[in-house]
Write a protein that holds these residues in place. Structure first.
Motif, PDB file in Angstrom:
ATOM      1  N   ASN A   1       8.207  12.293   5.824  1.00 25.45           N
ATOM      2  CA  ASN A   1       6.903  12.932   6.060  1.00 25.45           C
ATOM      3  C   ASN A   1       7.104  14.174   6.921  1.00 25.45           C
ATOM      4  OD1 ASN A   1       4.935  11.011   4.958  1.00 25.45           O
ATOM      5  ND2 ASN A   1       5.761   9.646   6.480  1.00 25.45           N
ATOM      6  N   ALA A   2       6.273  15.141   6.756  1.00 25.42           N
ATOM      7  CA  ALA A   2       6.327  16.294   7.659  1.00 25.42           C
ATOM      8  C   ALA A   2       5.569  15.899   8.921  1.00 25.42           C
ATOM      9  CB  ALA A   2       5.680  17.508   7.009  1.00 25.42           C
TER      10      ALA A   2
ATOM     11  N   ASN B   1       3.571  12.816   3.744  1.00 26.83           N
ATOM     12  CA  ASN B   1       2.321  13.184   4.396  1.00 26.83           C
ATOM     13  C   ASN B   1       2.570  14.290   5.410  1.00 26.83           C
ATOM     14  OD1 ASN B   1       0.397  10.959   3.437  1.00 26.83           O
ATOM     15  ND2 ASN B   1       2.193   9.811   4.104  1.00 26.83           N
ATOM     16  N   THR B   2       1.555  15.080   5.684  1.00 22.59           N
ATOM     17  CA  THR B   2       1.595  16.054   6.769  1.00 22.59           C
ATOM     18  C   THR B   2       0.627  15.544   7.829  1.00 22.59           C
ATOM     19  OG1 THR B   2       2.070  17.837   5.221  1.00 22.59           O
ATOM     20  CG2 THR B   2       1.240  18.464   7.399  1.00 22.59           C
TER      21      THR B   2
ATOM     22  N   THR C   1       0.847  -1.195   0.000  1.00 22.61           N
ATOM     23  CA  THR C   1       0.000   0.000   0.000  1.00 22.61           C
ATOM     24  C   THR C   1       0.881   1.243   0.000  1.00 22.61           C
ATOM     25  OG1 THR C   1      -1.690  -1.189   1.243  1.00 22.61           O
ATOM     26  CG2 THR C   1      -1.804   1.221   1.272  1.00 22.61           C
ATOM     27  N   GLN C   2       0.487   2.261  -0.762  1.00 20.87           N
ATOM     28  CA  GLN C   2       1.174   3.554  -0.761  1.00 20.87           C
ATOM     29  C   GLN C   2       0.255   4.590  -0.120  1.00 20.87           C
ATOM     30  OE1 GLN C   2       2.787   4.769  -4.530  1.00 20.87           O
ATOM     31  NE2 GLN C   2       3.188   2.654  -5.126  1.00 20.87           N
ATOM     32  N   VAL C   3       0.759   5.237   0.933  1.00 24.46           N
ATOM     33  CA  VAL C   3       0.046   6.318   1.609  1.00 24.46           C
ATOM     34  C   VAL C   3       0.924   7.551   1.433  1.00 24.46           C
ATOM     35  CG1 VAL C   3      -0.897   7.130   3.803  1.00 24.46           C
ATOM     36  CG2 VAL C   3      -0.932   4.678   3.277  1.00 24.46           C
ATOM     37  N   THR C   4       0.509   8.462   0.540  1.00 31.99           N
ATOM     38  CA  THR C   4       1.403   9.558   0.192  1.00 31.99           C
ATOM     39  C   THR C   4       0.652  10.863  -0.037  1.00 31.99           C
ATOM     40  OG1 THR C   4       3.181  10.228  -1.308  1.00 31.99           O
ATOM     41  CG2 THR C   4       1.384   8.984  -2.281  1.00 31.99           C
TER      42      THR C   4
ATOM     43  N   ASP D   1      -7.889   9.558  17.702  1.00 28.72           N
ATOM     44  CA  ASP D   1      -6.909   8.511  17.990  1.00 28.72           C
ATOM     45  C   ASP D   1      -5.747   8.622  17.002  1.00 28.72           C
ATOM     46  OD1 ASP D   1      -8.386   7.454  20.206  1.00 28.72           O
ATOM     47  OD2 ASP D   1      -9.713   6.446  18.799  1.00 28.72           O
ATOM     48  N   GLU D   2      -5.430   7.570  16.278  1.00 26.93           N
ATOM     49  CA  GLU D   2      -4.277   7.566  15.379  1.00 26.93           C
ATOM     50  C   GLU D   2      -4.529   8.393  14.119  1.00 26.93           C
ATOM     51  OE1 GLU D   2      -4.527   4.000  17.854  1.00 26.93           O
ATOM     52  OE2 GLU D   2      -5.883   4.718  16.305  1.00 26.93           O
ATOM     53  N   GLY D   3      -3.479   9.098  13.680  1.00 28.20           N
ATOM     54  CA  GLY D   3      -3.530   9.765  12.387  1.00 28.20           C
ATOM     55  C   GLY D   3      -3.376   8.743  11.273  1.00 28.20           C
TER      56      GLY D   3
END
Length: 185
Positions: free
Chosen positions: A172-173, A122-123, A94-97, A106-108
């Protein structure tokens, strides 16, 4: 009005969600099983109204019999949910970009028992915990010289948060690297 369930629930492959707004769903805004989905340019906010572990985007599942392979979550704005992005069991490659993920209870971004996940550019800030990786092979990369600040933050005596390994290439930022539980790898 308020949707009493999910915003969209995909169990097929090769779907594209581009330029939509998902809000006021009692459960996850987007649930995606299957492969080769592209989830991009969406605004996803104020979902998970019934509580629990609902996310803006939930990809993969231990209940789905096949791998969810080769999916992309990119350039979305995700805020005000219980959780931001979940890459879950049986999700591979998976690509999370390029996402902006903030202000989730909760979690980002959470990766749980998924392999080959790349989280880049990601920011992510102001979530209960910005990143959480539970036992997976994840590439997390940070930009803007955050590596030194993150290593310092992780070395401070706050309990066990995990460690940055040599296998984690950091771009990631990250919002506030001094926040407790800002990164757990």
């Amino acid at each position: 009005g308020i949707n009493t369930g999910y915003g969209i629930y995909m169990i097929t492959s090769d779907n594209t969600l581009d330029g939509n707004e998902f809000y006021s769903n009692n459960a996850n805004a987007i649930v995606a099983y299957g492969s080769h989905h592209v989830i991009k340019n969406n605004t996803i906010h104020d979902n998970g109204l019934r509580g629990g572990t609902n996310f803006g985007v939930s990809l993969g599942s231990s209940a789905y019999p096949l791998n969810s392979d080769g999916n992309m979550i990119q350039r979305n704005t995700i805020f005000g949910n219980n959780g931001g992005i979940l890459v879950y069991t049986n999700a591979t490659n998976t690509q999370v970009t390029g996402n902006t993920v903030y202000g989730n209870k909760d979690e980002g971004i959470m990766v749980q028992y998924a392999n080959g996940t790349a989280i880049t550019d990601n920011t992510v800030y102001g979530n209960g915990m910005d990143y959480l990786d539970l036992g997976t092979a994840t590439l997390i990369a940070f930009i803007q010289g955050e590596l030194a600040r993150l290593q310092t933050s992780l070395a401070e005596p706050r309990g066990t948060m995990g460690r940055l390994s040599q296998d984690s290439a950091l771009t990631n930022a990250l919002g506030d690297a001094k926040r407790e539980m800002g990164l757990l790898v």
